[in-house]
Motif scaffolding. Structure first.
Motif, PDB file in Angstrom:
ATOM      1  N   PRO A   1       0.838  -1.206   0.000  1.00  0.00           N
ATOM      2  CA  PRO A   1       0.000   0.000   0.000  1.00  0.00           C
ATOM      3  C   PRO A   1       0.868   1.249   0.000  1.00  0.00           C
ATOM      4  O   PRO A   1       2.027   1.217   0.400  1.00  0.00           O
ATOM      5  N   ASN A   2       0.289   2.319  -0.445  1.00  0.00           N
ATOM      6  CA  ASN A   2       0.997   3.583  -0.455  1.00  0.00           C
ATOM      7  C   ASN A   2       1.063   4.098   0.986  1.00  0.00           C
ATOM      8  O   ASN A   2       0.060   4.488   1.575  1.00  0.00           O
ATOM      9  N   VAL A   3       2.278   4.080   1.518  1.00  0.00           N
ATOM     10  CA  VAL A   3       2.449   4.452   2.922  1.00  0.00           C
ATOM     11  C   VAL A   3       2.970   5.869   3.081  1.00  0.00           C
ATOM     12  O   VAL A   3       3.264   6.289   4.191  1.00  0.00           O
ATOM     13  N   ALA A   4       3.082   6.587   2.004  1.00  0.00           N
ATOM     14  CA  ALA A   4       3.612   7.950   2.091  1.00  0.00           C
ATOM     15  C   ALA A   4       2.710   8.834   2.935  1.00  0.00           C
ATOM     16  O   ALA A   4       3.187   9.660   3.718  1.00  0.00           O
ATOM     17  N   ASN A   5       1.408   8.678   2.829  1.00  0.00           N
ATOM     18  CA  ASN A   5       0.485   9.498   3.618  1.00  0.00           C
ATOM     19  C   ASN A   5       0.408   9.038   5.077  1.00  0.00           C
ATOM     20  O   ASN A   5       0.111   9.828   5.964  1.00  0.00           O
ATOM     21  N   ILE A   6       0.669   7.770   5.298  1.00  0.00           N
ATOM     22  CA  ILE A   6       0.572   7.248   6.672  1.00  0.00           C
ATOM     23  C   ILE A   6       1.705   7.790   7.534  1.00  0.00           C
ATOM     24  O   ILE A   6       1.510   8.182   8.673  1.00  0.00           O
ATOM     25  N   PHE A   7       2.925   7.819   6.992  1.00  0.00           N
ATOM     26  CA  PHE A   7       4.077   8.240   7.780  1.00  0.00           C
ATOM     27  C   PHE A   7       4.082   9.736   8.056  1.00  0.00           C
ATOM     28  O   PHE A   7       4.799  10.191   8.925  1.00  0.00           O
ATOM     29  N   THR A   8       3.307  10.499   7.321  1.00  0.00           N
ATOM     30  CA  THR A   8       3.261  11.942   7.563  1.00  0.00           C
ATOM     31  C   THR A   8       2.038  12.333   8.373  1.00  0.00           C
ATOM     32  O   THR A   8       1.901  13.486   8.739  1.00  0.00           O
ATOM     33  N   SER A   9       1.170  11.396   8.668  1.00  0.00           N
ATOM     34  CA  SER A   9      -0.066  11.749   9.380  1.00  0.00           C
ATOM     35  C   SER A   9       0.196  11.907  10.882  1.00  0.00           C
ATOM     36  O   SER A   9       1.139  11.339  11.431  1.00  0.00           O
ATOM     37  N   PRO A  10      -0.656  12.664  11.559  1.00  0.00           N
ATOM     38  CA  PRO A  10      -0.504  12.840  13.015  1.00  0.00           C
ATOM     39  C   PRO A  10      -0.716  11.540  13.792  1.00  0.00           C
ATOM     40  O   PRO A  10      -0.132  11.359  14.850  1.00  0.00           O
ATOM     41  N   VAL A  11      -1.499  10.624  13.224  1.00  0.00           N
ATOM     42  CA  VAL A  11      -1.734   9.351  13.923  1.00  0.00           C
ATOM     43  C   VAL A  11      -0.415   8.585  14.058  1.00  0.00           C
ATOM     44  O   VAL A  11      -0.111   8.025  15.116  1.00  0.00           O
ATOM     45  N   PHE A  12       0.362   8.561  12.993  1.00  0.00           N
ATOM     46  CA  PHE A  12       1.645   7.870  13.041  1.00  0.00           C
ATOM     47  C   PHE A  12       2.579   8.525  14.051  1.00  0.00           C
ATOM     48  O   PHE A  12       3.276   7.851  14.813  1.00  0.00           O
ATOM     49  N   LYS A  13       2.589   9.838  14.080  1.00  0.00           N
ATOM     50  CA  LYS A  13       3.449  10.551  15.035  1.00  0.00           C
ATOM     51  C   LYS A  13       3.041  10.248  16.470  1.00  0.00           C
ATOM     52  O   LYS A  13       3.890  10.040  17.340  1.00  0.00           O
ATOM     53  N   TRP A  14       1.743  10.210  16.710  1.00  0.00           N
ATOM     54  CA  TRP A  14       1.270   9.878  18.062  1.00  0.00           C
ATOM     55  C   TRP A  14       1.597   8.430  18.410  1.00  0.00           C
ATOM     56  O   TRP A  14       1.925   8.114  19.557  1.00  0.00           O
ATOM     57  N   PHE A  15       1.526   7.541  17.430  1.00  0.00           N
ATOM     58  CA  PHE A  15       1.861   6.140  17.669  1.00  0.00           C
ATOM     59  C   PHE A  15       3.332   5.995  18.052  1.00  0.00           C
ATOM     60  O   PHE A  15       3.668   5.289  19.014  1.00  0.00           O
ATOM     61  N   ILE A  16       4.194   6.642  17.337  1.00  0.00           N
ATOM     62  CA  ILE A  16       5.630   6.585  17.648  1.00  0.00           C
ATOM     63  C   ILE A  16       5.886   7.209  19.023  1.00  0.00           C
ATOM     64  O   ILE A  16       6.657   6.668  19.830  1.00  0.00           O
ATOM     65  N   MET A  17       5.224   8.319  19.315  1.00  0.00           N
ATOM     66  CA  MET A  17       5.398   8.959  20.620  1.00  0.00           C
ATOM     67  C   MET A  17       4.934   8.027  21.742  1.00  0.00           C
ATOM     68  O   MET A  17       5.599   7.902  22.774  1.00  0.00           O
ATOM     69  N   PHE A  18       3.820   7.362  21.540  1.00  0.00           N
ATOM     70  CA  PHE A  18       3.312   6.412  22.531  1.00  0.00           C
ATOM     71  C   PHE A  18       4.295   5.267  22.746  1.00  0.00           C
ATOM     72  O   PHE A  18       4.553   4.859  23.880  1.00  0.00           O
ATOM     73  N   ASP A  19       4.858   4.749  21.652  1.00  0.00           N
ATOM     74  CA  ASP A  19       5.830   3.664  21.771  1.00  0.00           C
ATOM     75  C   ASP A  19       7.069   4.105  22.538  1.00  0.00           C
ATOM     76  O   ASP A  19       7.608   3.356  23.359  1.00  0.00           O
ATOM     77  N   VAL A  20       7.531   5.302  22.281  1.00  0.00           N
ATOM     78  CA  VAL A  20       8.722   5.810  22.985  1.00  0.00           C
ATOM     79  C   VAL A  20       8.432   5.967  24.476  1.00  0.00           C
ATOM     80  O   VAL A  20       9.224   5.563  25.326  1.00  0.00           O
ATOM     81  N   VAL A  21       7.277   6.536  24.809  1.00  0.00           N
ATOM     82  CA  VAL A  21       6.911   6.719  26.219  1.00  0.00           C
ATOM     83  C   VAL A  21       6.747   5.360  26.899  1.00  0.00           C
ATOM     84  O   VAL A  21       7.202   5.157  28.030  1.00  0.00           O
TER      85      VAL A  21
END
Length: 167
Positions: free
Chosen positions: A128-148
């Motif tokens: 799938p085209n993941v270019a939009n997924i990696f720039t979305s706020p949901v992805f950023k929040w997911f990465i932030m949650f994983d780090v925390v």
């Protein structure tokens, strides 16, 4: 009907109706068995009244409560958490983070030729085209949650290790 003793105890304690009281009083006067039993029970009642009740010491309640408190303090409070569940959750997050990192590195275009990774898939497999997924706020929040979450788990692990060394 009540036995002789029950009737006489009710009479002595004053737990009968006036009609029963009059009937028992007549029986005591007229019947020799009632009279003897009444005298025995009356004497026994007077001995009970003359007895002193044993009382516990002043510190009895305090000592009992302290014993209960120390018994409860000896038992450690443990939560029933299955370690397999925690390991399963950790493995899921590790694989998720690794998969996201692989896709992120595969889709970025670096200028260094040493890090230029080309993923070649068979023609039947379409990603799938993941270019939009990696720039979305949901992805950023997911990465932030994983780090925390990773920081929290590592902190609790290090604290547990520290307390076991001190004990």
């Amino acid at each position: 009907m009540n036995t002789i003793e029950e009737e006489l105890w009710n009479y002595i304690d004053g737990n009968c109706t006036p009609a029963e009281q009059a009937a028992i009083a007549r029986l005591i006067e007229q019947d020799e068995a009632y009279s003897k039993k009444y005298q025995e029970l009356l004497q026994l009642n007077q001995e009970f009244a003359a007895m002193e009740l044993d009382e516990p010491s002043m510190a009895f309640t305090y000592n009992v409560m302290e014993t209960i408190r120390t018994e409860n303090a000896r038992q450690p409070l443990k939560a029933a958490i299955d370690k397999r569940i925690i390991i399963g959750i950790a493995v899921f997050f590790i694989f998720t983070i690794l998969a996201l990192l692989v896709f992120a590195f595969a889709n970025t275009h670096s200028q260094l030729s040493a890090f230029d990774v080309k993923v070649k898939l068979p023609a039947a497999v379409k990603l799938p085209n993941v270019a939009n997924i990696f720039t979305s706020p949901v992805f950023k929040w997911f990465i932030m949650f994983d780090v925390v979450l990773a920081l929290f788990l590592s902190d609790s692990y290090l604290r547990r290790k520290k307390t076991t060394k001190q004990a």
